[in-house]
Design a protein around this motif. Structure first.
Motif, PDB file in Angstrom:
ATOM      1  N   GLU A  38       0.825  -1.203   0.000  1.00  0.00           N
ATOM      2  CA  GLU A  38       0.000   0.000   0.000  1.00  0.00           C
ATOM      3  C   GLU A  38       0.864   1.259   0.000  1.00  0.00           C
ATOM      4  O   GLU A  38       0.604   2.215  -0.752  1.00  0.00           O
ATOM      5  N   LEU A  39       1.923   1.274   0.824  1.00  0.00           N
ATOM      6  CA  LEU A  39       2.831   2.416   0.846  1.00  0.00           C
ATOM      7  C   LEU A  39       3.547   2.579  -0.486  1.00  0.00           C
ATOM      8  O   LEU A  39       3.745   3.700  -0.966  1.00  0.00           O
ATOM      9  N   LEU A  40       3.944   1.461  -1.103  1.00  0.00           N
ATOM     10  CA  LEU A  40       4.646   1.523  -2.379  1.00  0.00           C
ATOM     11  C   LEU A  40       3.763   2.112  -3.467  1.00  0.00           C
ATOM     12  O   LEU A  40       4.201   2.958  -4.261  1.00  0.00           O
ATOM     13  N   ILE A  41       2.492   1.688  -3.511  1.00  0.00           N
ATOM     14  CA  ILE A  41       1.587   2.163  -4.561  1.00  0.00           C
ATOM     15  C   ILE A  41       1.183   3.611  -4.327  1.00  0.00           C
ATOM     16  O   ILE A  41       1.165   4.429  -5.256  1.00  0.00           O
ATOM     17  N   GLU A  42       0.865   3.963  -3.079  1.00  0.00           N
ATOM     18  CA  GLU A  42       0.322   5.286  -2.810  1.00  0.00           C
ATOM     19  C   GLU A  42       1.392   6.350  -2.611  1.00  0.00           C
ATOM     20  O   GLU A  42       1.156   7.523  -2.927  1.00  0.00           O
ATOM     21  N   ARG A  43       2.578   5.973  -2.110  1.00  0.00           N
ATOM     22  CA  ARG A  43       3.610   6.969  -1.794  1.00  0.00           C
ATOM     23  C   ARG A  43       4.909   6.745  -2.540  1.00  0.00           C
ATOM     24  O   ARG A  43       5.855   7.515  -2.363  1.00  0.00           O
ATOM     25  N   GLY A  44       4.977   5.699  -3.330  1.00  0.00           N
ATOM     26  CA  GLY A  44       6.175   5.450  -4.123  1.00  0.00           C
ATOM     27  C   GLY A  44       7.273   4.771  -3.320  1.00  0.00           C
ATOM     28  O   GLY A  44       7.153   4.564  -2.102  1.00  0.00           O
ATOM     29  N   LEU A  45       8.353   4.432  -4.005  1.00  0.00           N
ATOM     30  CA  LEU A  45       9.459   3.723  -3.353  1.00  0.00           C
ATOM     31  C   LEU A  45      10.089   4.567  -2.258  1.00  0.00           C
ATOM     32  O   LEU A  45      10.417   4.051  -1.176  1.00  0.00           O
ATOM     33  N   LEU A  46      10.263   5.873  -2.504  1.00  0.00           N
ATOM     34  CA  LEU A  46      10.860   6.735  -1.492  1.00  0.00           C
ATOM     35  C   LEU A  46       9.979   6.807  -0.254  1.00  0.00           C
ATOM     36  O   LEU A  46      10.467   6.736   0.884  1.00  0.00           O
ATOM     37  N   GLY A  47       8.664   6.935  -0.435  1.00  0.00           N
ATOM     38  CA  GLY A  47       7.761   6.972   0.708  1.00  0.00           C
ATOM     39  C   GLY A  47       7.778   5.678   1.504  1.00  0.00           C
ATOM     40  O   GLY A  47       7.727   5.690   2.735  1.00  0.00           O
ATOM     41  N   LEU A  48       7.857   4.542   0.801  1.00  0.00           N
ATOM     42  CA  LEU A  48       7.953   3.251   1.482  1.00  0.00           C
ATOM     43  C   LEU A  48       9.223   3.166   2.316  1.00  0.00           C
ATOM     44  O   LEU A  48       9.190   2.774   3.491  1.00  0.00           O
ATOM     45  N   LEU A  49      10.362   3.550   1.724  1.00  0.00           N
ATOM     46  CA  LEU A  49      11.638   3.450   2.431  1.00  0.00           C
ATOM     47  C   LEU A  49      11.671   4.385   3.643  1.00  0.00           C
ATOM     48  O   LEU A  49      12.141   3.996   4.720  1.00  0.00           O
ATOM     49  N   LEU A  50      11.163   5.603   3.485  1.00  0.00           N
ATOM     50  CA  LEU A  50      11.178   6.549   4.599  1.00  0.00           C
ATOM     51  C   LEU A  50      10.264   6.100   5.740  1.00  0.00           C
ATOM     52  O   LEU A  50      10.632   6.185   6.917  1.00  0.00           O
ATOM     53  N   THR A  51       9.071   5.596   5.399  1.00  0.00           N
ATOM     54  CA  THR A  51       8.135   5.167   6.435  1.00  0.00           C
ATOM     55  C   THR A  51       8.665   3.955   7.190  1.00  0.00           C
ATOM     56  O   THR A  51       8.642   3.917   8.430  1.00  0.00           O
ATOM     57  N   VAL A  52       9.138   2.951   6.461  1.00  0.00           N
ATOM     58  CA  VAL A  52       9.663   1.748   7.111  1.00  0.00           C
ATOM     59  C   VAL A  52      10.906   2.079   7.928  1.00  0.00           C
ATOM     60  O   VAL A  52      11.097   1.565   9.037  1.00  0.00           O
ATOM     61  N   SER A  53      11.767   2.957   7.401  1.00  0.00           N
ATOM     62  CA  SER A  53      12.979   3.334   8.135  1.00  0.00           C
ATOM     63  C   SER A  53      12.619   4.041   9.435  1.00  0.00           C
ATOM     64  O   SER A  53      13.238   3.795  10.481  1.00  0.00           O
ATOM     65  N   ALA A  54      11.613   4.918   9.398  1.00  0.00           N
ATOM     66  CA  ALA A  54      11.199   5.623  10.612  1.00  0.00           C
ATOM     67  C   ALA A  54      10.638   4.653  11.644  1.00  0.00           C
ATOM     68  O   ALA A  54      10.930   4.761  12.844  1.00  0.00           O
ATOM     69  N   LEU A  55       9.843   3.679  11.186  1.00  0.00           N
ATOM     70  CA  LEU A  55       9.283   2.702  12.117  1.00  0.00           C
ATOM     71  C   LEU A  55      10.375   1.814  12.712  1.00  0.00           C
ATOM     72  O   LEU A  55      10.351   1.503  13.912  1.00  0.00           O
ATOM     73  N   LEU A  56      11.317   1.410  11.894  1.00  0.00           N
ATOM     74  CA  LEU A  56      12.425   0.597  12.413  1.00  0.00           C
ATOM     75  C   LEU A  56      13.302   1.405  13.371  1.00  0.00           C
ATOM     76  O   LEU A  56      13.811   0.863  14.356  1.00  0.00           O
TER      77      LEU A  56
END
Length: 220
Positions: free
Chosen positions: A139-157
């Motif tokens: 869902e993050l990849l489709i709606e926010r793109g690869l950069l949005g996915l990486l930033l969100t997952v990195s923040a959660l980790l």
């Protein structure tokens, strides 16, 4: 589309519509006791509209079904009125919607669209899977793109790392934050989180709390 309405004990409801249609169409009406996903008792009705291009018509339908109740003051039951056009590709223009008791015929206008779709919202039921993604990361990849996915997952980790690597007092709080974020990340692999704003807010709130505690622990 749907709108919240107030329910009255023992009332049989009647829905009035001012509309126009360029082709013959059916409109399904439903008033239910409903909070979020699951319905309680419902009253239903259906209108068949003839083709009168460019001409506004008034139609009304008395809903049929069990008695609805507003519930006790400490556990109120919310009402949800929904209107839908079952035929694929069909459309209807609506100017005014009223709702009231079937007897006496006293209806209250609940939608004249003078403020566009204020208080109305679209709902997808039954055939909703084509618009639903049961994976947080996809869902993050489709709606926010690869950069949005990486930033969100990195923040959660990063938040998870802050919760597990802190030292000093507050071990129970740290464990609670870590467990909450771990649960969110695991559930995200099999279900959607971002389409439920309260759950998404809670996940990110845990992340920010963990980062704030880690920063506070390091500055002291």
């Amino acid at each position: 589309m749907a709108r919240r309405v107030e329910l009255t004990q023992g009332r049989v409801y009647r829905v009035g519509l001012d509309l126009r249609a360029d082709a013959e169409v059916e409109i399904a009406l439903r008033l239910c006791e409903r909070h979020l996903l699951f319905e309680g008792a419902c009253q239903r009705g259906q209108l068949r509209i003839g083709s009168t291009p460019g001409v506004w018509q008034h139609h009304s339908s008395t809903l049929v079904g069990p008695s609805l109740t507003a519930g006790a003051w400490w556990a109120p039951r919310l009402g949800l009125l929904t209107l839908s056009v079952p035929q694929a590709g069909a459309s209807v223009d609506l100017a005014k919607i009223s709702l009231g008791a079937a007897m006496p015929a006293a209806a209250v206008t609940i939608g004249d669209f003078s403020q566009s779709l204020a208080r109305w919202f679209p709902v997808a039921e039954v055939h909703f899977l084509p618009w639903h993604i049961d994976n947080l990361y996809l869902e993050l990849l489709i709606e926010r793109g690869l950069l949005g996915l990486l930033l969100t997952v990195s923040a959660l980790l990063m938040g998870l790392w802050c919760a597990t690597c802190m030292s000093g007092p507050g071990s129970l709080l740290r464990a609670t934050l870590a467990a909450g974020m771990t649960g969110g990340l695991l559930v995200g692999a099999l279900g959607s989180i971002m389409d439920v704003p309260r759950v998404a807010f809670l996940l990110f709130l845990l992340m920010f709390c963990a980062m704030a505690l880690w920063r506070g622990g390091n500055t002291h």
